[in-house]
Design an enzyme around this catalytic site. Structure first.
Site, mmCIF file in Angstrom:
data_model
loop_
_atom_site.group_PDB
_atom_site.id
_atom_site.type_symbol
_atom_site.label_atom_id
_atom_site.label_comp_id
_atom_site.label_asym_id
_atom_site.label_seq_id
_atom_site.Cartn_x
_atom_site.Cartn_y
_atom_site.Cartn_z
ATOM 1 C CB CYS A 2 -0.945 0.061 1.184
ATOM 2 S SG CYS A 2 -2.062 -1.323 1.358
ATOM 3 C CE LYS A 593 12.566 -2.684 -3.835
ATOM 4 N NZ LYS A 593 13.416 -3.608 -4.596
#
Length: 598
Positions: A2, A593
């Site tokens: 997010c 990531k």
């Protein structure tokens, strides 16, 4: 996972919010939205889908106002759809929230709020926060008090930003187990879950710690403890990254750019640690037991670190995934143990939790981290930075080779303390950039190889000793971005089961530098070839050419250096396979990531 962006200042907020969200796309998301406050009203546009498509379809940048927040959502509670996309509001529509993390007691809070007459529109845990603040604002009549009282009710993890229509000059922020950063501009302020979101505007940053909340205006901020309400002094960090570092610079993808940046990144890792490494090596030498931990690619770096430290430092090393360490090593961690925690972002949830556990047990903690000022650097007793610069592609490339470089430097220093002859390896260090470049010059050859392998459904990577982690990392790259089944195996394990899977045409990639396991490795490769495997080898010994369908010849290096140079062709192979299959290697499906939730 997010992304959050917030802005308050003299400019129109919505274009800045949209630009910031695009710079956070690498964190992974399935929906996105923005909200601004203008003339006493909260204005929201949001939906499921990609930012470019949503921004065009919903005209994100049309929203007026000089204060705003935005969010990219990775679904945890509630399916990815327009309704569940952030931001979320209360019943009045005057309180709006964006949130990263998981509210563990949201169902309990939701039932309580439903009994009080609140009406919910979504299935998310985040919406509970907006209604909880609404209820506390009704009781207290004070924005900050309502915000803090609501935070005290939340269990779980959160990074959140709240905007009030009736308090249009402030943003309210808080952090617990999920990153949140304040960017300090000139008469304007930014909030983000990661630095690249505001890098075009400022390089001055303040990192919130767990259990802190803040009130941010265009000219300043205050940060306080959630529990006590006492104000806290915060350090302002000057980020060394430039805007150009966080852009593609003419490459088709960030991943390809970051693969080709490795000569520079490794050089920076070497020269950026000349002063710190001897100090930390001296600390390591005092311990009889070292544990190295990390997740994903950082775990593979930890495995290489084990070989290096044991070989040069003569200290026994345990390696464990952080997600396992925090549950299985509670009775092993003590003041006689040193933990090395490897995390690119410095915010990886499991790694940070393992560091906190180790500290609570009296262990010393060393961090190997890329992001300056991140949570891991503030928990660790000492930190070695990898100096890789921003890595935007989800699949780690330059941060892996710089992690290996730091571990090699640390191990060599330990070796010198132990009287081990490190001359050959040390003499190789200045040549590392050109040695990596030799692998990069194989790019066109590897691109052609990828074309010939595009229809293969299974890949097996094999290595022995210090090359085993390279096999694991090569396999991970294929899985991450090409979405093809791949296994990394210890070559000695082949005949104990996996050899049954080798048949005509199955690619077997052998990582085989010269060294003490080379002869055994050659034998293992021949075993796979005899079963019909399509043999690809990476090495320097010409005998590999005789047993290979494809031989990727690299310059001969000391075995201890080979993990840094030998991974480069494997990164390129994964990249080209992904592109050939039509996948975006920068943003692989289902992955993020920074994994900031457990």
């Amino acid at each position: 996972m997010c992304g959050i962006i917030g802005y308050i200042g003299p400019r129109k907020a919505s274009p800045i919010i949209v630009e910031g969200l695009k710079r956070l796309e690498y964190r992974g998301y399935d929906s996105a939205g923005i909200a601004t406050s203008h003339e006493g009203r909260i204005l929201i546009k949001k939906g499921a889908g990609k930012i470019d498509e949503l921004a065009k379809r919903l005209n994100f940048t049309d929203l007026p106002g000089n204060i705003g927040i935005g969010h990219t959502r990775w679904a945890t509670h509630g399916i990815p759809n327009d309704t569940n996309a952030h931001p979320h509001t209360d019943c009045t529509g005057k309180i709006v929230v964006v949130h990263n993390g998981i509210i563990e007691n949201f169902q309990e809070l939701k039932e309580e709020l439903l009994r009080q007459g609140h009406v919910f529109r979504s299935d998310t845990d985040t919406e509970v926060i907006a209604h909880l603040i609404e209820e506390n604002l009704r009781i207290t009549g004070n924005f900050e008090d309502a915000f803090r009282l609501s935070l005290l009710r939340l269990r779980g993890s959160f990074a959140l930003v709240v905007m009030f229509a009736d308090d249009p000059e402030r943003l309210y922020i808080a952090r617990k187990d999920s990153p949140l950063i304040i960017g300090i501009g000139n008469g304007e302020m930014f909030i983000a879950s990661d630095i690249p979101a505001f890098l075009p505007y400022t390089r001055k940053a303040v990192f919130l710690d767990d259990g802190e909340y803040g009130v941010v205006s265009r000219n300043g901020f205050t940060v306080k403890d959630i529990i006590t309400g006492k104000e806290k002094r915060k350090k302002v960090y000057e980020i060394q990254w430039t805007l150009e570092m966080a852009e593609k610079g003419g490459y088709d993808h960030f991943m390809l750019k970051e693969i080709f940046e490795q000569p520079r990144a490794v050089k920076d890792a070497i020269y950026g640690n000349l002063e710190e490494v001897p100090k930390i090596a001296g600390l390591l030498s005092k311990y009889d037991r070292i544990i190295i931990t990390g997740m994903g690619t950082s775990y593979h770096a930890a495995l290489v670190g084990k070989y290096l430290i044991q070989r040069f430092g003569k200290i026994p090393v345990l390696v464990e995934e952080a997600s396992e360490l925090r549950y299985e090593y509670e009775d092993i961690l003590d003041n006689k143990t040193l933990l090395i925690a490897i995390t690119q972002s410095g915010e990886t949830a499991d790694t940070v939790a393992a560091m906190k556990l180790a500290k609570s047990k009296g262990s010393k903690v060393i961090g190997i981290v890329n992001v300056v000022g991140s949570l891991a650097t503030r928990i660790a007793d000492a930190t070695l930075y990898t100096h890789a610069g921003p890595e935007i592609g989800v699949a780690a490339t330059k941060t892996y080779t710089t992690q290996l470089t730091v571990l090699l430097l640390l191990s060599l220093e330990l070796g010198k303390m132990n009287g081990v002859d490190t001359t050959q390896v040390e003499n190789t260090l200045p040549k590392l950039p050109e040695l990596i470049d030799a692998g990069l010059k194989m790019n066109e050859k590897i691109k052609e190889l990828a074309k010939s392998l595009n229809d293969r459904r299974d890949f097996f990577y094999i290595g022995r000793g210090i090359s085993y982690p390279t096999a694991l990392e090569g396999a991970l790259k294929i899985k991450e971005i090409a979405y093809v089944h791949a296994e990394g195996l210890s070559a000695g394990e082949l005949k104990h089961g996996p050899l049954a899977l080798i048949e005509e045409g199955v690619p077997v990639i052998g990582v085989a530098p010269s060294g003490k396991t080379f002869e055994k490795m050659l034998s293992n490769i021949e075993e796979a070839k005899a079963r019909g495997g399509f043999i690809i080898t990476v090495g320097d010994d010409l005998r590999l050419h005789q047993v290979s369908n494809v031989f990727i010849r690299l310059p001969k290096v000391p075995e201890e250096v080979s993990p840094i140079t030998y991974i480069v062709p494997l990164q390129l192979l994964a990249y080209h396979l992904a592109v050939l299959k039509g996948h975006n290697p920068d943003r692989p499906r289902n992955l993020a990531k920074s994994v900031t939730v457990e």
